[in-house]
Design a protein around this motif. Structure first.
Motif, PDB file in Angstrom:
ATOM      1  N   ARG A   1       7.594   1.271   7.832  1.00 18.68           N
ATOM      2  CA  ARG A   1       6.833   2.028   7.565  1.00 18.68           C
ATOM      3  C   ARG A   1       6.422   0.669   6.302  1.00 18.68           C
TER       4      ARG A   1
ATOM      5  N   ARG B   1       5.361  -2.573   6.963  1.00 19.18           N
ATOM      6  CA  ARG B   1       3.911  -2.387   7.359  1.00 19.18           C
ATOM      7  C   ARG B   1       3.257  -3.266   6.275  1.00 19.18           C
ATOM      8  N   ASP B   2       3.989  -1.502   5.385  1.00 21.81           N
ATOM      9  CA  ASP B   2       2.813  -1.494   3.972  1.00 21.81           C
ATOM     10  C   ASP B   2       3.086  -2.824   3.345  1.00 21.81           C
TER      11      ASP B   2
END
Length: 431
Positions: free
Chosen positions: A320, A323-324
């Motif tokens: 995550r 991805r951010d």
């Protein structure tokens, strides 16, 4: 009777000498010793005179060294300040800098009159020579010429050539001296080795021989050998007696009887029920071990499962975060591209505006605008510009350039009188 002018200068020099001497600038305790073999020699003199050539020639003959020349005027009003700046400049050079710092300084000039050498009587020159941290040699004039820098310098040389001889030794003499010292050292070593050899031989003669040193030890060994055989026989007899006595005390029958009684007692204690109970106890222990093994396997599997779940959670968090980060990087890239496009558009507009202004200025300053106001450009037969009427010979073929074209013409009559020279803004080939 004294010559007018020179007497006044000499009185001024004497008064200045007494004043500077009272300050201690000429004190012999301030003098420095010259280095035995300087690596760099600084010379303060004129670069075009014969003095620098004499110094370089003499240094090359005696012991070639690196020479740094600080060019100065050795005569005139600027002589004193330039010599002062040269001495202070050499002292200001740092150790290990791009320009090597001299190990000794030579201030040199050829002979001349009192007026010619007056710059070396300047007070600033004397103070710079006295305050120099680098040993300084004064070689101003001939042997009979005396200036105030001679008193402040660490060493005074009668001539510039003598100064070069003072700062470096003769290389050939050093080599000869080194060879002599080398021969003396080799001879001393040979004599020392010979003396040590004689002393060693004398000491060797005073030492006893090997036979003499071993004779006493050999006698003691023979005595011990004689005493060893009877001692071994006596010791062997004593050991045999002790062995016989111990064998007499030991018998086999009592030991066997004691072992049989112990075996019968053990067999009586063992019964079938005892064996069955032992088997049951062993089975229970095996079952307990199996249960503990199964429980340990389940516990290990649970621990591994928890570890895998933790790793999966951490991996999900990392994914995550990546991805951010990728989304943020894409947004930043889009903003950067938009800013770049705006900067490119603004820059292009500015360049176009500047180019338009330059084109308008070029058009305004073009000579064709002047031609449009009724003027003409006159060219000669070879196409050269003719800015004045005096440059047009009678009967010459001309070309008149107007704003809308050119016309051929021919000069008639004599040249008119020359007109006054036009101002700078009106000069050119326009009429």
């Amino acid at each position: 009777i004294e010559p007018a002018g020179i007497g006044a200068l000499m009185a001024l020099v004497e008064e200045r000498r007494r004043r500077l001497q009272a300050e201690g600038l000429f004190d012999p305790a301030r003098k420095q010793l010259l280095p035995f073999l300087p690596q760099v020699v600084g010379v303060v003199t004129s670069p075009t005179g014969a003095v620098i050539r004499d110094i370089l020639h003499r240094l090359a003959d005696r012991f070639p060294r690196r020479v740094i020349l600080w060019p100065v005027r050795v005569q005139g009003e600027t002589c004193g300040p330039e010599v002062t700046a040269a001495i202070e400049g050499f002292n200001a050079l740092p150790e290990g800098g791009p320009i090597p710092r001299p190990d000794v300084i030579i201030v040199a000039r050829g002979g001349g009159s009192l007026e010619d050498l007056w710059g070396f009587n300047d007070e600033s020159v004397v103070r710079a020579a006295a305050g120099s941290d680098i040993p300084l040699v004064s070689a101003v004039g001939h042997e009979t010429d005396v200036t105030l820098i001679d008193f402040a310098a660490d060493v005074r040389a009668p001539t510039p050539t003598a100064a070069a001889e003072m700062v470096v030794p003769v290389r050939a003499e050093l080599l000869n001296r080194l060879a002599t010292l080398d021969a003396r050292l080799l001879g001393g070593l040979v004599r020392l080795i010979e003396a040590r050899r004689v002393a060693w031989r004398a000491a060797a003669r005073a030492l006893p021989t090997a036979d003499a040193l071993l004779a006493q030890r050999r006698q003691r060994l023979d005595l011990l050998d004689l005493r060893l055989a009877p001692a071994l026989a006596a010791l062997s007899s004593a050991k045999h007696r002790r062995l016989d006595a111990a064998a007499a005390r030991l018998t086999v029958a009592p030991i066997l009887q004691r072992r049989h009684r112990q075996f019968d007692q053990t067999a009586a204690r063992l019964s079938f029920s005892t064996l069955r109970e032992a088997n049951r106890s062993l089975s229970q222990r095996l079952e307990a071990v199996a249960v503990r093994g199964a429980r340990a396997v389940e516990t290990g599997q649970e621990r591994r499962r928890r570890q895998l779940d933790g790793l999966a959670m951490r991996l999900d968090v990392q994914i995550r975060r990546r991805r951010d980060w990728a989304v943020d990087a894409g947004l930043r890239l889009d903003r950067g591209m938009a800013m770049l496009r705006r900067a490119l558009e603004v820059g292009t507009a500015r360049r176009a505006d500047a180019l338009g202004r330059a084109a308008a200025l070029l058009e305004t300053l073009s000579y064709r605008n002047v031609l449009a106001r009724g003027y003409a450009l006159v060219r000669g037969p070879a196409g050269e510009l003719l800015p004045r009427a005096a440059a047009v010979p009678p009967g010459a073929n001309l070309t008149l350039e107007f704003a809308d074209g050119t016309v051929a013409a021919k000069a008639a009559g004599s040249a008119p009188p020359a007109r006054p020279k036009p101002k700078a803004a009106d000069q050119g080939a326009l009429f």
